[in-house]
Design a protein around this motif. Structure first.
Motif, PDB file in Angstrom:
ATOM      1  N   ILE A  48       0.858  -1.184   0.000  1.00 46.92           N
ATOM      2  CA  ILE A  48       0.000   0.000   0.000  1.00 46.92           C
ATOM      3  C   ILE A  48       0.898   1.239   0.000  1.00 46.92           C
ATOM      4  CG2 ILE A  48      -1.857   1.226   1.169  1.00 46.92           C
ATOM      5  CD1 ILE A  48      -2.479  -1.443   2.639  1.00 46.92           C
ATOM      6  N   PRO A  49       0.994   1.950  -1.128  1.00 48.65           N
ATOM      7  CA  PRO A  49       1.784   3.191  -1.152  1.00 48.65           C
ATOM      8  C   PRO A  49       1.167   4.239  -0.211  1.00 48.65           C
ATOM      9  CG  PRO A  49       1.255   2.454  -3.368  1.00 48.65           C
ATOM     10  CD  PRO A  49       0.448   1.617  -2.433  1.00 48.65           C
ATOM     11  N   TRP A  50       1.993   5.100   0.337  1.00 41.26           N
ATOM     12  CA  TRP A  50       1.502   6.084   1.313  1.00 41.26           C
ATOM     13  C   TRP A  50       0.475   7.037   0.711  1.00 41.26           C
ATOM     14  CZ3 TRP A  50       1.980   4.164   5.663  1.00 41.26           C
ATOM     15  CH2 TRP A  50       3.145   3.550   6.115  1.00 41.26           C
ATOM     16  N   ASP A  51       0.578   7.378  -0.554  1.00 37.78           N
ATOM     17  CA  ASP A  51      -0.410   8.280  -1.138  1.00 37.78           C
ATOM     18  C   ASP A  51      -1.755   7.593  -1.367  1.00 37.78           C
ATOM     19  OD1 ASP A  51       0.491   6.657  -3.160  1.00 37.78           O
ATOM     20  OD2 ASP A  51       0.750   8.265  -4.624  1.00 37.78           O
ATOM     21  N   GLU A  52      -1.809   6.270  -1.240  1.00 42.49           N
ATOM     22  CA  GLU A  52      -3.055   5.517  -1.401  1.00 42.49           C
ATOM     23  C   GLU A  52      -3.792   5.317  -0.065  1.00 42.49           C
ATOM     24  OE1 GLU A  52      -5.897   3.831  -3.696  1.00 42.49           O
ATOM     25  OE2 GLU A  52      -4.070   4.781  -4.427  1.00 42.49           O
ATOM     26  N   VAL A  53      -3.125   5.598   1.065  1.00 42.54           N
ATOM     27  CA  VAL A  53      -3.730   5.409   2.384  1.00 42.54           C
ATOM     28  C   VAL A  53      -4.728   6.532   2.653  1.00 42.54           C
ATOM     29  CG1 VAL A  53      -3.271   5.353   4.865  1.00 42.54           C
ATOM     30  CG2 VAL A  53      -1.738   4.188   3.286  1.00 42.54           C
ATOM     31  N   ASP A  54      -5.959   6.138   2.982  1.00 44.42           N
ATOM     32  CA  ASP A  54      -6.997   7.110   3.324  1.00 44.42           C
ATOM     33  C   ASP A  54      -7.030   7.318   4.838  1.00 44.42           C
ATOM     34  OD1 ASP A  54      -8.965   8.924   2.748  1.00 44.42           O
ATOM     35  OD2 ASP A  54     -10.568   7.441   2.687  1.00 44.42           O
ATOM     36  N   TYR A  55      -7.169   6.248   5.602  1.00 49.67           N
ATOM     37  CA  TYR A  55      -7.186   6.309   7.065  1.00 49.67           C
ATOM     38  C   TYR A  55      -6.461   5.112   7.655  1.00 49.67           C
ATOM     39  CZ  TYR A  55     -10.697   9.993   7.157  1.00 49.67           C
ATOM     40  OH  TYR A  55     -11.353  11.173   7.005  1.00 49.67           O
ATOM     41  N   TYR A  97       4.593   8.927   8.177  1.00 46.05           N
ATOM     42  CA  TYR A  97       4.265   9.042   6.756  1.00 46.05           C
ATOM     43  C   TYR A  97       2.808   9.407   6.493  1.00 46.05           C
ATOM     44  CZ  TYR A  97       8.742   6.746   6.359  1.00 46.05           C
ATOM     45  OH  TYR A  97      10.068   6.447   6.466  1.00 46.05           O
ATOM     46  N   VAL A  98       1.941   9.211   7.481  1.00 48.01           N
ATOM     47  CA  VAL A  98       0.513   9.514   7.321  1.00 48.01           C
ATOM     48  C   VAL A  98       0.171  10.679   8.244  1.00 48.01           C
ATOM     49  CG1 VAL A  98      -1.825   8.613   7.632  1.00 48.01           C
ATOM     50  CG2 VAL A  98      -0.057   7.144   6.722  1.00 48.01           C
ATOM     51  N   ASP A  99      -0.620  11.609   7.753  1.00 53.06           N
ATOM     52  CA  ASP A  99      -1.042  12.765   8.536  1.00 53.06           C
ATOM     53  C   ASP A  99      -1.750  12.322   9.819  1.00 53.06           C
ATOM     54  OD1 ASP A  99      -1.630  15.393   9.248  1.00 53.06           O
ATOM     55  OD2 ASP A  99      -3.485  15.408   8.076  1.00 53.06           O
ATOM     56  N   GLY A 100      -1.504  12.996  10.914  1.00 56.62           N
ATOM     57  CA  GLY A 100      -2.113  12.662  12.200  1.00 56.62           C
ATOM     58  C   GLY A 100      -3.631  12.731  12.181  1.00 56.62           C
ATOM     59  N   GLN A 101      -4.202  13.558  11.315  1.00 58.72           N
ATOM     60  CA  GLN A 101      -5.653  13.661  11.200  1.00 58.72           C
ATOM     61  C   GLN A 101      -6.267  12.409  10.576  1.00 58.72           C
ATOM     62  OE1 GLN A 101      -7.456  16.248  12.373  1.00 58.72           O
ATOM     63  NE2 GLN A 101      -5.543  17.082  13.175  1.00 58.72           N
ATOM     64  N   LYS A 102      -5.449  11.632   9.880  1.00 62.66           N
ATOM     65  CA  LYS A 102      -5.945  10.421   9.227  1.00 62.66           C
ATOM     66  C   LYS A 102      -5.725   9.172  10.071  1.00 62.66           C
ATOM     67  CE  LYS A 102      -5.686  12.098   4.566  1.00 62.66           C
ATOM     68  NZ  LYS A 102      -5.465  11.706   3.199  1.00 62.66           N
ATOM     69  N   MET A 103      -5.184   9.333  11.270  1.00 66.97           N
ATOM     70  CA  MET A 103      -5.014   8.215  12.196  1.00 66.97           C
ATOM     71  C   MET A 103      -6.066   8.368  13.290  1.00 66.97           C
ATOM     72  SD  MET A 103      -0.932   7.710  12.313  1.00 66.97           S
ATOM     73  CE  MET A 103      -1.081   6.092  13.005  1.00 66.97           C
ATOM     74  N   VAL A 104      -7.033   7.461  13.311  1.00 66.95           N
ATOM     75  CA  VAL A 104      -8.178   7.602  14.213  1.00 66.95           C
ATOM     76  C   VAL A 104      -8.395   6.329  15.026  1.00 66.95           C
ATOM     77  CG1 VAL A 104      -9.353   9.261  12.714  1.00 66.95           C
ATOM     78  CG2 VAL A 104      -9.772   6.840  12.397  1.00 66.95           C
ATOM     79  N   ARG A 105      -9.170   6.477  16.103  1.00 71.46           N
ATOM     80  CA  ARG A 105      -9.587   5.341  16.915  1.00 71.46           C
ATOM     81  C   ARG A 105     -10.896   4.799  16.376  1.00 71.46           C
ATOM     82  NH1 ARG A 105      -8.808   6.274  23.301  1.00 71.46           N
ATOM     83  NH2 ARG A 105      -6.614   6.830  23.253  1.00 71.46           N
ATOM     84  N   SER A 106     -11.057   3.502  16.465  1.00 76.48           N
ATOM     85  CA  SER A 106     -12.340   2.924  16.079  1.00 76.48           C
ATOM     86  C   SER A 106     -13.337   3.140  17.218  1.00 76.48           C
ATOM     87  CB  SER A 106     -12.197   1.437  15.784  1.00 76.48           C
ATOM     88  OG  SER A 106     -11.861   0.743  16.961  1.00 76.48           O
ATOM     89  N   LEU A 107     -14.607   3.027  16.897  1.00 77.24           N
ATOM     90  CA  LEU A 107     -15.632   3.168  17.909  1.00 77.24           C
ATOM     91  C   LEU A 107     -15.602   1.981  18.859  1.00 77.24           C
ATOM     92  CD1 LEU A 107     -18.677   4.372  15.794  1.00 77.24           C
ATOM     93  CD2 LEU A 107     -17.243   5.736  17.296  1.00 77.24           C
TER      94      LEU A 107
END
Length: 121
Positions: A48-55, A97-107
């Protein structure tokens, strides 16, 4: 043999991938991509390339003391779920490599119940 997308490797760790059947192998976090390679079958791999990661979604329990699994949601190819011995190390490496806003906790369990019971339409 498959060619790695990464030119520099930050972390390599043993992991489990949950894609239909449980697959065991290694996660490689590098400068170009997040990669999973099966331990026995070289034809089974995920790149998975970093530009392809959504969350990147982490399942966090006991106030952050235990992270049983985490998922990488892509823009086109769906969600890939992984578990590893040291998930905090993996998530810290991904955070580079991924923006902190795109790293989230699951419910959590009760959050899902609250949404189901008290959701206004």
């Amino acid at each position: 043999m498959v060619q790695s997308l990464n030119t520099k490797i930050d972390l390599t760790i043993k992991a489990t991938c949950f894609t239909g059947f449980t697959e065991y192998g290694n996660i490689i976090v590098g400068d170009k991509a997040f990669e999973f390679y099966h331990q026995h079958d070289p034809r089974k791999y995920i790149q998975i390339p970093w530009d392809e990661v959504d969350y990147v979604v982490a399942s966090v329990l006991f106030g952050g003391k235990w992270i049983p699994r985490y998922s990488v949601e892509t823009k086109k190819n769906g969600t890939f779920t992984f578990a590893s011995k040291e998930p905090k190390k993996v998530l810290r490496a991904i955070r580079g490599y991924v923006d902190g806003q795109k790293m989230v906790r699951s419910l959590g369990f009760f959050d899902v119940l609250k949404r189901a019971l008290f959701h206004k339409k």
